[in-house]
Design a protein around this motif. Structure first.
Motif, PDB file in Angstrom:
ATOM      1  N   THR A   1       0.827  -1.201   0.000  1.00  0.00           N
ATOM      2  CA  THR A   1       0.000   0.000   0.000  1.00  0.00           C
ATOM      3  C   THR A   1       0.865   1.256   0.000  1.00  0.00           C
ATOM      4  O   THR A   1       0.614   2.202  -0.752  1.00  0.00           O
ATOM      5  N   LEU A   2       1.892   1.276   0.847  1.00  0.00           N
ATOM      6  CA  LEU A   2       2.793   2.425   0.898  1.00  0.00           C
ATOM      7  C   LEU A   2       3.564   2.597  -0.410  1.00  0.00           C
ATOM      8  O   LEU A   2       3.774   3.724  -0.872  1.00  0.00           O
ATOM      9  N   ALA A   3       3.980   1.497  -1.002  1.00  0.00           N
ATOM     10  CA  ALA A   3       4.695   1.568  -2.276  1.00  0.00           C
ATOM     11  C   ALA A   3       3.770   2.088  -3.379  1.00  0.00           C
ATOM     12  O   ALA A   3       4.181   2.890  -4.224  1.00  0.00           O
ATOM     13  N   GLY A   4       2.522   1.652  -3.361  1.00  0.00           N
ATOM     14  CA  GLY A   4       1.552   2.143  -4.343  1.00  0.00           C
ATOM     15  C   GLY A   4       1.279   3.626  -4.179  1.00  0.00           C
ATOM     16  O   GLY A   4       1.180   4.362  -5.166  1.00  0.00           O
ATOM     17  N   TYR A   5       1.157   4.085  -2.936  1.00  0.00           N
ATOM     18  CA  TYR A   5       0.918   5.509  -2.691  1.00  0.00           C
ATOM     19  C   TYR A   5       2.136   6.344  -3.088  1.00  0.00           C
ATOM     20  O   TYR A   5       1.994   7.426  -3.650  1.00  0.00           O
ATOM     21  N   ALA A   6       3.333   5.830  -2.838  1.00  0.00           N
ATOM     22  CA  ALA A   6       4.550   6.545  -3.243  1.00  0.00           C
ATOM     23  C   ALA A   6       4.626   6.644  -4.766  1.00  0.00           C
ATOM     24  O   ALA A   6       5.016   7.688  -5.306  1.00  0.00           O
TER      25      ALA A   6
ATOM     26  N   MET B   1       3.824   9.911  -9.809  1.00  0.00           N
ATOM     27  CA  MET B   1       3.220  10.091 -11.129  1.00  0.00           C
ATOM     28  C   MET B   1       2.211  11.236 -11.159  1.00  0.00           C
ATOM     29  O   MET B   1       2.145  11.972 -12.140  1.00  0.00           O
ATOM     30  N   GLN B   2       1.405  11.365 -10.108  1.00  0.00           N
ATOM     31  CA  GLN B   2       0.391  12.417 -10.046  1.00  0.00           C
ATOM     32  C   GLN B   2       0.541  13.167  -8.732  1.00  0.00           C
ATOM     33  O   GLN B   2      -0.131  12.849  -7.752  1.00  0.00           O
ATOM     34  N   PRO B   3       1.426  14.158  -8.668  1.00  0.00           N
ATOM     35  CA  PRO B   3       1.668  14.841  -7.398  1.00  0.00           C
ATOM     36  C   PRO B   3       0.504  15.709  -6.939  1.00  0.00           C
ATOM     37  O   PRO B   3       0.388  16.014  -5.761  1.00  0.00           O
ATOM     38  N   PHE B   4      -0.384  16.093  -7.843  1.00  0.00           N
ATOM     39  CA  PHE B   4      -1.498  16.957  -7.481  1.00  0.00           C
ATOM     40  C   PHE B   4      -2.810  16.186  -7.496  1.00  0.00           C
ATOM     41  O   PHE B   4      -3.018  15.309  -8.320  1.00  0.00           O
ATOM     42  N   ALA B   5      -3.716  16.561  -6.566  1.00  0.00           N
ATOM     43  CA  ALA B   5      -5.043  15.961  -6.472  1.00  0.00           C
ATOM     44  C   ALA B   5      -6.065  17.087  -6.416  1.00  0.00           C
ATOM     45  O   ALA B   5      -5.735  18.219  -6.051  1.00  0.00           O
ATOM     46  N   PRO B   6      -7.324  16.818  -6.763  1.00  0.00           N
ATOM     47  CA  PRO B   6      -8.338  17.865  -6.657  1.00  0.00           C
ATOM     48  C   PRO B   6      -8.489  18.340  -5.213  1.00  0.00           C
ATOM     49  O   PRO B   6      -8.391  17.559  -4.274  1.00  0.00           O
ATOM     50  N   CYS B   7      -8.726  19.626  -5.050  1.00  0.00           N
ATOM     51  CA  CYS B   7      -8.897  20.209  -3.721  1.00  0.00           C
ATOM     52  C   CYS B   7     -10.137  19.607  -3.066  1.00  0.00           C
ATOM     53  O   CYS B   7     -11.194  19.509  -3.686  1.00  0.00           O
TER      54      CYS B   7
ATOM     55  N   ARG C   1      -0.347  16.591  -2.921  1.00  0.00           N
ATOM     56  CA  ARG C   1      -0.630  15.457  -2.040  1.00  0.00           C
ATOM     57  C   ARG C   1       0.318  15.460  -0.838  1.00  0.00           C
ATOM     58  O   ARG C   1       1.442  15.936  -0.911  1.00  0.00           O
ATOM     59  N   ILE C   2      -0.142  14.906   0.262  1.00  0.00           N
ATOM     60  CA  ILE C   2       0.647  14.865   1.495  1.00  0.00           C
ATOM     61  C   ILE C   2       1.917  14.043   1.289  1.00  0.00           C
ATOM     62  O   ILE C   2       3.002  14.431   1.722  1.00  0.00           O
ATOM     63  N   GLY C   3       1.806  12.923   0.599  1.00  0.00           N
ATOM     64  CA  GLY C   3       2.978  12.095   0.345  1.00  0.00           C
ATOM     65  C   GLY C   3       4.012  12.803  -0.506  1.00  0.00           C
ATOM     66  O   GLY C   3       5.218  12.679  -0.288  1.00  0.00           O
TER      67      GLY C   3
END
Length: 89
Positions: free
Chosen positions: A11-16, A21-27, A56-58
């Motif tokens: 899970t942590l590897a997937g989130y990293a 790949m996508q550092p930004f997320a919708p607000c 993103r926080i990560g």
């Protein structure tokens, strides 16, 4: 026990990977519109400043770790314009 720890690591590897790949997320505050509607007026979202995306926080953690590493391993600047430049020994 080993299966649970493997699941956490995956899970942590997937989130990293997602943060890479996508550092930004919708607000989350304005749902990605950039506008906040109150009862009487429409304003720009204070969290994303109307840009509709947030970091993103990560990714924020990865950037901070990279900045700390660079600050700790950077050589000091020793070039003086009056003296002749000598490369590092």
């Amino acid at each position: 026990m080993a299966l649970a720890s493997l699941a956490v690591l995956l899970t942590l590897a997937g989130y990293a990977a997602l943060c890479g790949m996508q550092p930004f997320a919708p607000c989350r505050k304005c749902s990605g519109t950039g506008i906040r509607q109150t009862r009487r007026k429409v304003t720009v979202c204070r969290r994303c400043h109307g840009r509709r995306y947030r970091l993103r926080i990560g990714r924020r953690l990865l950037n901070t770790g990279r900045d700390i590493h660079r600050a700790g391993t950077r050589r000091p600047h020793r070039h003086n314009s009056d003296e002749e430049f000598t490369p590092w020994p």
